[in-house]
Design a protein around this motif. Structure first.
Motif, PDB file in Angstrom:
ATOM      1  N   LEU A 486      27.560  11.105  27.039  1.00 28.04           N
ATOM      2  CA  LEU A 486      28.818  11.254  26.312  1.00 28.04           C
ATOM      3  C   LEU A 486      28.813  12.503  25.439  1.00 28.04           C
ATOM      4  O   LEU A 486      29.797  13.247  25.389  1.00 28.04           O
ATOM      5  N   GLU A 487      27.712  12.734  24.755  1.00 26.35           N
ATOM      6  CA  GLU A 487      27.663  13.829  23.774  1.00 26.35           C
ATOM      7  C   GLU A 487      27.827  15.210  24.417  1.00 26.35           C
ATOM      8  O   GLU A 487      28.239  16.160  23.748  1.00 26.35           O
ATOM      9  N   THR A 488      27.507  15.326  25.694  1.00 20.16           N
ATOM     10  CA  THR A 488      27.620  16.642  26.369  1.00 20.16           C
ATOM     11  C   THR A 488      28.773  16.664  27.368  1.00 20.16           C
ATOM     12  O   THR A 488      28.889  17.621  28.143  1.00 20.16           O
ATOM     13  N   LEU A 489      29.620  15.642  27.359  1.00 17.44           N
ATOM     14  CA  LEU A 489      30.755  15.589  28.274  1.00 17.44           C
ATOM     15  C   LEU A 489      31.875  16.489  27.750  1.00 17.44           C
ATOM     16  O   LEU A 489      32.558  16.152  26.782  1.00 17.44           O
ATOM     17  N   ASN A 490      32.042  17.635  28.374  1.00 11.55           N
ATOM     18  CA  ASN A 490      33.057  18.585  27.908  1.00 11.55           C
ATOM     19  C   ASN A 490      33.890  19.166  29.044  1.00 11.55           C
ATOM     20  O   ASN A 490      34.408  20.281  28.950  1.00 11.55           O
ATOM     21  N   GLY A 491      33.999  18.404  30.151  1.00  7.04           N
ATOM     22  CA  GLY A 491      34.782  18.845  31.291  1.00  7.04           C
ATOM     23  C   GLY A 491      34.576  17.888  32.441  1.00  7.04           C
ATOM     24  O   GLY A 491      33.923  16.843  32.300  1.00  7.04           O
ATOM     25  N   PRO A 492      35.138  18.210  33.605  1.00  4.48           N
ATOM     26  CA  PRO A 492      34.929  17.344  34.777  1.00  4.48           C
ATOM     27  C   PRO A 492      33.443  17.143  35.056  1.00  4.48           C
ATOM     28  O   PRO A 492      32.633  18.043  34.842  1.00  4.48           O
ATOM     29  N   VAL A 493      33.093  15.951  35.518  1.00  2.00           N
ATOM     30  CA  VAL A 493      31.695  15.591  35.763  1.00  2.00           C
ATOM     31  C   VAL A 493      31.366  15.849  37.230  1.00  2.00           C
ATOM     32  O   VAL A 493      32.074  15.380  38.135  1.00  2.00           O
ATOM     33  N   GLU A 494      30.315  16.616  37.445  1.00  3.16           N
ATOM     34  CA  GLU A 494      29.893  16.918  38.803  1.00  3.16           C
ATOM     35  C   GLU A 494      29.543  15.608  39.528  1.00  3.16           C
ATOM     36  O   GLU A 494      28.806  14.772  39.026  1.00  3.16           O
ATOM     37  N   GLY A 495      30.126  15.456  40.711  1.00  5.27           N
ATOM     38  CA  GLY A 495      29.867  14.263  41.504  1.00  5.27           C
ATOM     39  C   GLY A 495      30.881  13.157  41.307  1.00  5.27           C
ATOM     40  O   GLY A 495      30.861  12.168  42.034  1.00  5.27           O
ATOM     41  N   LEU A 496      31.762  13.283  40.321  1.00  4.74           N
ATOM     42  CA  LEU A 496      32.816  12.299  40.088  1.00  4.74           C
ATOM     43  C   LEU A 496      34.167  12.934  40.383  1.00  4.74           C
ATOM     44  O   LEU A 496      34.586  13.880  39.703  1.00  4.74           O
ATOM     45  N   ASP A 497      34.851  12.448  41.405  1.00  3.80           N
ATOM     46  CA  ASP A 497      36.195  12.945  41.705  1.00  3.80           C
ATOM     47  C   ASP A 497      37.195  12.345  40.731  1.00  3.80           C
ATOM     48  O   ASP A 497      37.046  11.191  40.295  1.00  3.80           O
ATOM     49  N   LYS A 498      38.238  13.079  40.445  1.00  5.80           N
ATOM     50  CA  LYS A 498      39.203  12.624  39.443  1.00  5.80           C
ATOM     51  C   LYS A 498      40.006  11.409  39.902  1.00  5.80           C
ATOM     52  O   LYS A 498      40.601  10.715  39.084  1.00  5.80           O
ATOM     53  N   ASP A 499      40.018  11.154  41.197  1.00  3.42           N
ATOM     54  CA  ASP A 499      40.734   9.983  41.698  1.00  3.42           C
ATOM     55  C   ASP A 499      39.815   8.787  41.917  1.00  3.42           C
ATOM     56  O   ASP A 499      40.264   7.716  42.338  1.00  3.42           O
ATOM     57  N   ARG A 518      37.923  10.599  26.747  1.00  2.00           N
ATOM     58  CA  ARG A 518      37.575  11.981  27.049  1.00  2.00           C
ATOM     59  C   ARG A 518      37.813  12.293  28.530  1.00  2.00           C
ATOM     60  O   ARG A 518      38.341  13.354  28.883  1.00  2.00           O
ATOM     61  N   LEU A 519      37.427  11.374  29.416  1.00  2.00           N
ATOM     62  CA  LEU A 519      37.638  11.610  30.850  1.00  2.00           C
ATOM     63  C   LEU A 519      39.122  11.709  31.179  1.00  2.00           C
ATOM     64  O   LEU A 519      39.531  12.511  32.038  1.00  2.00           O
ATOM     65  N   ARG A 520      39.937  10.918  30.506  1.00  2.00           N
ATOM     66  CA  ARG A 520      41.387  11.011  30.722  1.00  2.00           C
ATOM     67  C   ARG A 520      41.906  12.414  30.411  1.00  2.00           C
ATOM     68  O   ARG A 520      42.769  12.942  31.107  1.00  2.00           O
ATOM     69  N   SER A 521      41.359  12.973  29.366  1.00  2.00           N
ATOM     70  CA  SER A 521      41.824  14.314  28.981  1.00  2.00           C
ATOM     71  C   SER A 521      41.424  15.371  30.004  1.00  2.00           C
ATOM     72  O   SER A 521      42.004  16.458  30.041  1.00  2.00           O
ATOM     73  N   TYR A 522      40.427  15.041  30.838  1.00  2.00           N
ATOM     74  CA  TYR A 522      39.993  15.959  31.883  1.00  2.00           C
ATOM     75  C   TYR A 522      40.575  15.608  33.246  1.00  2.00           C
ATOM     76  O   TYR A 522      40.126  16.117  34.281  1.00  2.00           O
ATOM     77  N   GLY A 523      41.556  14.680  33.266  1.00  6.35           N
ATOM     78  CA  GLY A 523      42.280  14.424  34.498  1.00  6.35           C
ATOM     79  C   GLY A 523      41.830  13.225  35.303  1.00  6.35           C
ATOM     80  O   GLY A 523      42.325  13.003  36.408  1.00  6.35           O
ATOM     81  N   TYR A 524      40.920  12.413  34.763  1.00  4.69           N
ATOM     82  CA  TYR A 524      40.481  11.210  35.480  1.00  4.69           C
ATOM     83  C   TYR A 524      41.513  10.110  35.237  1.00  4.69           C
ATOM     84  O   TYR A 524      41.758   9.710  34.096  1.00  4.69           O
ATOM     85  N   THR A 525      42.111   9.624  36.331  1.00  7.70           N
ATOM     86  CA  THR A 525      43.293   8.772  36.217  1.00  7.70           C
ATOM     87  C   THR A 525      43.048   7.295  36.494  1.00  7.70           C
ATOM     88  O   THR A 525      43.959   6.483  36.309  1.00  7.70           O
ATOM     89  N   ASN A 526      41.865   6.950  36.937  1.00  8.50           N
ATOM     90  CA  ASN A 526      41.637   5.565  37.381  1.00  8.50           C
ATOM     91  C   ASN A 526      40.338   5.022  36.796  1.00  8.50           C
ATOM     92  O   ASN A 526      39.375   4.781  37.506  1.00  8.50           O
TER      93      ASN A 526
END
Length: 860
Positions: A486-499, A518-526
């Motif tokens: 969590l502490e270093t999550l500052n963008g899309p996560v490699e290996g996790l698709d936004k859908d 935080r993931l929502r702010s980077y476009g993760y919708t589900n």
């Protein structure tokens, strides 16, 4: 005004006292069947457990004291047998004289309460079967425990009283099993997932819980010995039946009084369908304060309030009883449970559009020394946001959480009304934002879409199938999950698709919520957050072949699962078998568990413990749950007291002591009783029935061996040329010397085979006892134990020496050394001195409370 009251205890005595305070001229008479007019029914389990010491403490008022205090007349030993509403009379039987008496009234209050139901179980009339409804019940039960040295108890019924009885029987040192025919404990009181969590805590505390299991018969020959169930036969020295209660209203049949399943429907002023006839307490059918539907709520608290309200209405005040919420709280071992309002199931049945949230929070400032946790479930109406119910579990003050909810529900509060309540805060009492308000915030965020979550009930029902589990804990904690820091999550996560469908979990829920945001702010919708997180839920990831982390290997080893190093994710799970002694039903359960959750293979260890082979990591929790429901425990690893092993004892031709009975007591007292006590290394105990030492007690950390010490009467020795004692002695230490038999006491191993062999009765008498070996070991370094000089003849003294040895090892042992090393380092004579002294027991609590910071040395 002539008021006749049938029944005392809570509702009757409260009504009488309040009527007399309101109107001193009122003529108030109470008829009670028993000698006690008012007693603490809710305190009965604690009398059984010894927390309440005397019968007098249970008695709230004697008839004489009550009459002096209130002015109401009390007639004991009167059992109401009929009501003539037209004539306004009640007939009662005088239980002393046997005569029938008639009593007139202007107003009649029926407060006859309820009695325990004994189901039609074969054998229920035997000695040792108890209910728990009156002081005499509790006194008889405690007396029976003391007089019969009971060891095993079965409680039939998993409601509040049954569970309180179970806790107090456990406190008295009994091995306790709770049976409930329902699929959960506390049915109708808690929702299924809350009851399941409570059940696991009870089992961890040492209470065996079997749900969905009916008692078929109580076995014994005049005195209970066992309970036969659908899942097998359970040993039982005592049985407590707490399978429900029935209103004491049979005498009212044919009186014209309306009744529903024995309860008496009343209105807001406690009036029945008959003129001037009222009912209150456990026999009355009141209403639910939320739904307005009829509800039977036999509780001491509501009985008192009903009695008071009725008294005020009878004396002219415009008072109405608004109904009940079903509020209750119960103390369990290491866990308290409170609830009020509607369960989720009841709310849905009542037609509400239900929304729930479950939150695990600190119960007070996390840094305060005795801080713990609450697991809080809120139930609300989605349309109005009205709070409908709460269920709270935790070691601490769950009642304060429930009481806040009671106040809010009674005043029709919506969730938003709780947002800024100025509730009391200081670190010893609460958190800065109260735990109740925190739970409200979660439910509000859920309603507003600020958090998308899944409840434990939904998760258990499979609603997260197809979701990828994301581990949001500070360090990887969920085997097979995708770990994201969590502490270093500052963008899309490699290996996790936004859908991707993502289920985010952490230890309690807060970090998962932060990560979702935080993931929502980077476009993760589900994404979904798992409410209650891993603290409340058993999170399993289908990840065949994924390597298990070292931390997880260590964690599950403490549960009895040893990693099969040939595989990345399979374990062998140890089943505690009480010295290999299982019932047929238990053996079938082990076999079925091996097929269902493992490789189908079962092996036996050298210590008579079964191991289910090839259990995938994801099957560990389901396997434990499956076996727990069959009454079987898993464990027996780590730097702790290990399961006891024994030989066949008196079932063997050479056995001198009942090794199964002794080892079972050692198991309960030290394996279970010391289960949370960390030691420098493992501590193994073996019990041998005779000096043949088949189970090698002298190669264990501590061994107990049965002894039979021959007592020679030389005046009866005839000096036979062929001495039968000499011939019988298997180690040839019995010899004829100067025409008389002599047995060297230093060389004799006390096998007892010579006893009774002399035809002239020279060796007819003996003393039975125990020899204790300490400091044995088998394995990489073999050490033969040495026995204490004293042969013990008192079993309690043997148990005390075992406890002192464990305490000495914890106090004076060094991390990673075996007890043999401790004995060698300190010196046998000094260890023996301490084991025969009382000092170790005197400082037991100080020893167990000490922060030893032991790492332990056991690797299996």
């Amino acid at each position: 005004m002539k008021v006749l009251i049938l029944g005392g205890v809570a509702a009757g005595t409260k009504a009488a006292a309040k009527i007399k305070r309101q109107d001193q001229s009122a003529d108030v008479t109470i008829l009670v069947k028993d000698r006690d007019i008012s007693y603490a029914g809710c305190g009965l389990p604690y009398y059984v457990g010894g927390l309440i010491e005397t019968r007098d403490e249970l008695i709230v008022n004697t008839p004489q004291k009550y009459t002096a205090l209130t002015g109401a007349k009390v007639l004991t030993g009167r059992e109401a047998v009929g009501l003539n509403a037209a004539a306004k009379t009640v007939t009662a039987k005088n239980l002393t004289s046997g005569e029938t008496e008639t009593y007139e009234y202007d107003s009649l209050i029926i407060a006859t309460g309820a009695s325990s139901v004994i189901p039609p179980i074969e054998g229920a009339a035997q000695q040792g079967v108890f209910k728990l409804r009156t002081p005499d019940d509790a006194i008889a039960l405690r007396g029976y425990l003391e007089q019969n040295a009971a060891k095993n108890a079965v409680v039939i019924g998993g409601g509040f009283i049954g569970l309180e009885a179970a806790e107090n029987l456990l406190t008295q040192g009994l091995n306790v099993t709770v049976l409930d025919v329902a699929g959960q404990i506390m049915p109708g009181v808690l929702d299924e997932e809350m009851a399941g969590f409570a059940r696991k805590k009870l089992q961890a505390a040492g209470i065996r819980v079997m749900t969905g299991t009916a008692a078929q018969a109580i076995l014994g020959d005049g005195r209970v010995t066992a309970v036969k169930t659908e899942a097998g036969t359970l040993p039982a020295d005592v049985v407590v039946v707490s399978a429900g209660i029935r209103p004491n209203t049979a005498f009212l049949e044919g009186s014209g009084l309306e009744m529903v399943k024995g309860t008496i429907p009343v209105d807001g002023q406690l009036r029945t369908n008959l003129p001037d006839v009222y009912a209150a307490g456990d026999c009355a059918l009141v209403t639910n304060r939320l739904t307005g539907a009829a509800q039977w709520s036999p509780m001491g608290s509501s009985a008192n309030m009903e009695g008071r309200t009725l008294a005020m209405a009878l004396t002219g005040e415009n008072k109405r009883y608004p109904g009940v919420l079903g509020t209750g709280v119960v103390k369990l071992p290491g866990l308290n449970c409170g609830r009020t309002g509607l369960t989720e199931a009841a709310a849905r049945q009542a037609g509400y559009d239900v929304v729930t949230a479950l939150m695990v929070s600190d119960d007070k400032a996390h840094y305060y020394p005795d801080s713990a946790w609450f697991a809080t479930k809120l139930i609300a109406d989605k349309a109005t946001h009205k709070l409908l119910g709460i269920q709270v579990l935790g070691p601490g003050a769950v009642d304060k959480m429930v009481d806040i909810a009671v106040t809010g529900i009674s005043m029709g509060a919506a969730l938003e009304d709780f947002d800024n309540l100025d509730l009391a805060y200081a670190p010893p009492f609460s958190t800065a934002i109260h735990p109740f308000v925190q739970a409200v915030y979660l439910l509000e965020n859920k309603l507003e879409g600020k958090i998308a979550s899944i409840t434990p009930a939904e998760y258990q029902a499979g609603a997260a199938k197809g979701y990828r589990v994301v581990d949001a804990a500070p360090a990887p904690a969920v085997h097979g999950a995708t770990f994201v820091q969590l502490e270093t999550l500052n963008g899309p996560v490699e290996g996790l698709d936004k859908d991707d469908k993502l289920l985010i979990v952490c230890s309690k829920g807060k970090r998962a919520y932060f990560m979702q945001n935080r993931l929502r702010s980077y476009g993760y919708t589900n994404t979904l957050v798992l409410e209650g997180a891993t603290f409340f839920n058993d999170v399993r990831v289908e990840s065949v072949g994924a390597k298990v982390s070292p931390a997880e290997v260590t964690r599950v080893k403490a549960l009895g699962f040893l990693w099969d190093k040939r595989t990345p994710d399979k374990f062998n799970g140890r089943v505690i078998t009480r010295n290999g002694k299982l019932t047929a039903a238990e053996q079938m359960a082990v076999a079925q568990a091996a097929e269902k959750f493992g490789s189908g293979e079962v092996t036996m260890t050298s210590r008579l413990t079964l191991e289910i082979q090839g259990v995938p990591f994801s099957n560990i929790e389901p396997l434990r749950e499956y076996l727990l429901n069959a009454g079987l425990e898993m464990g027996g690893t780590g730097s702790k007291v290990r399961p006891v092993v024994s030989c066949k004892g008196t079932t063997c031709q050479y056995g001198l002591i009942d090794t199964f009975d002794l080892s079972q007591e050692i198991h309960e007292r030290f394996y279970k009783g010391y289960h949370e006590v960390k030691l420098p290394h493992k501590f193994k105990i073996a019990v041998g029935g005779c000096p043949n030492n088949c189970v090698k007690p002298d190669l264990n950390d501590l061994g107990v061996i049965g002894q039979r010490i021959p007592q020679i009467q030389l005046d009866k020795c005839r000096g036979c040329k062929v001495c039968q004692i000499e011939e019988t002695c298997p180690i040839h230490v019995a010899k004829m010397e100067n025409g008389k038999i002599h047995i060297d006491p230093e060389a004799c191993n006390h096998c007892g085979r010579c006893v009774g062999k002399c035809p002239f009765k020279a060796v007819e008498d003996h003393i039975d006892g125990y020899r204790i070996y300490i400091g044995g070991r088998w394995g990489k370094k073999v050490a033969q134990g040495r026995y204490l000089d004293k042969v013990f003849t008192d079993r309690q003294e043997v148990l005390d020496v075992i406890e002192k040895a464990i305490l000495l090892f914890r106090e004076q042992g060094i991390t990673a050394e075996r007890f043999a090393d401790t004995v060698a380092r300190i010196g046998f004579e000094e260890v023996q001195r301490q084991l025969l002294d009382s000092g170790l027991l005197a400082r037991k609590q100080e020893n167990l409370a000490a922060q030893k910071h032991m790492k332990g040395g056991a690797t299996c």
